[in-house]
Design a protein around this motif. Sequence first.
Motif, mmCIF file in Angstrom:
data_model
loop_
_atom_site.group_PDB
_atom_site.id
_atom_site.type_symbol
_atom_site.label_atom_id
_atom_site.label_comp_id
_atom_site.label_asym_id
_atom_site.label_seq_id
_atom_site.Cartn_x
_atom_site.Cartn_y
_atom_site.Cartn_z
ATOM 1 N N GLY A 15 -6.717 4.606 3.344
ATOM 2 C CA GLY A 15 -5.674 5.003 2.407
ATOM 3 C C GLY A 15 -5.751 6.442 1.942
ATOM 4 N N SER A 75 -6.474 5.844 -2.043
ATOM 5 C CA SER A 75 -7.575 4.897 -2.232
ATOM 6 C C SER A 75 -8.143 5.004 -3.638
ATOM 7 C CB SER A 75 -8.681 5.192 -1.215
ATOM 8 O OG SER A 75 -9.873 4.514 -1.548
ATOM 9 N N HIS A 81 0.847 -1.186 0.000
ATOM 10 C CA HIS A 81 0.000 0.000 0.000
ATOM 11 C C HIS A 81 0.893 1.250 0.000
ATOM 12 C CE1 HIS A 81 -4.235 -1.211 0.465
ATOM 13 N NE2 HIS A 81 -3.758 -2.298 1.035
ATOM 14 N N THR A 101 -4.834 -5.377 -0.191
ATOM 15 C CA THR A 101 -5.441 -5.798 1.076
ATOM 16 C C THR A 101 -5.996 -7.206 0.942
ATOM 17 O OG1 THR A 101 -6.036 -3.539 1.670
ATOM 18 C CG2 THR A 101 -7.202 -5.312 2.803
#
Length: 369
Positions: A122, A126, A105, A304
């Motif tokens: 995030g 994101s 990430h 994730t």
Amino acid sequence: MGNTFGKMFLVTTWGESHGDSVGVVVDGCPPGIPLNVEDIQKELDRRKPGQSEISTQRKEGDLADILSGVFEGLTLGTPISIAVSNQDARGKDYEHMRTVFRPSHADYTYEAKFGIRNWKGGGRASARETIGRVAAGAIARKFLRIESGIEIHAYVKRVGNVDADVKLDGITRELIDSNIVRCPDPRAAEDMITAIKEARKEGDSLGGVVECIVTNTPVGLGEPVFDKIDADLAKAMLSLPACKGFEIGSGFAGTYSKGSQHNDPFVMEGTRVRTTSNNSGGIQGGITNGEDVIMRVAFKPTATIMKPQNTVDVFGNEVVLKGRGRHDPCVLPRAVPIVESMVAIVIADHYLRRRGQIGDYPNPRSDQR
């Protein structure tokens, strides 16, 4: 810095994954283009979460609100601002990640660069940020369709090791959207859906490839050297969350050919110059040649996952992290409208740049425009 894309059709996205709202400001859209909220919404509905059993179960209506730049159904030529509220944000799902860097990430890199990060989902990293891109892409598509009849279709070409067999001639949105994985090959689509379900059951994820074709492309879009249209398409695609690769035309496969096999011969078709093959992917010297523009975009497996992974926290301690919350086991189905939107933004930007250089009057090869 880094939140605006384009030179004449400028797109600036804003907002974080679990903030109050996200959105976009589009500057440079010509006046007089018919535009209403339904034009925006139908594209956002293809991107929104909770669409099917193989996407994240976050429930968002993603309802667009046009705040400026449109009057009585027509664009004004002034900045168009669009907002979408976040209604199902659950920041508490990320509490256990507040001080932990999630593998693959942007947590560590954002913290290292800025010294602060939004750890709820995030933040700017994101994929929820792409709502603004899709809204802007809807405007770009409307402009291109009216101005030049340009059409853009993307679809899922591969998920994991399941590859689709698709003939690009006659491809339609209806065919692409006929199944939840957005693959126009029914046999492959069924196998892709099964593979995604199995990955989710195992707490894992899958990546793959989106292919995109642009038809009715005029000759002459793109600039020499640094602003080649394929270079801008590559930048646009590689700016997408989870994107790790881009190729156009024959791409990497072309490296296995000899020049005599790979070159696209020119012929005359009436008064129009055409090519008998399209290994160039519709672009030569960074400028469109009038053939279909064909590209492929590679997306990594969703970072994730629900399996334990080794990582470290902000204090330098080694820890084990297991994902929680609502996540896509495969980003490919929802990436399709995002790819289409970024392609539309790039082409609209170059269309306006070309028009600014040459104008609307005919040129000696006006039949190829």
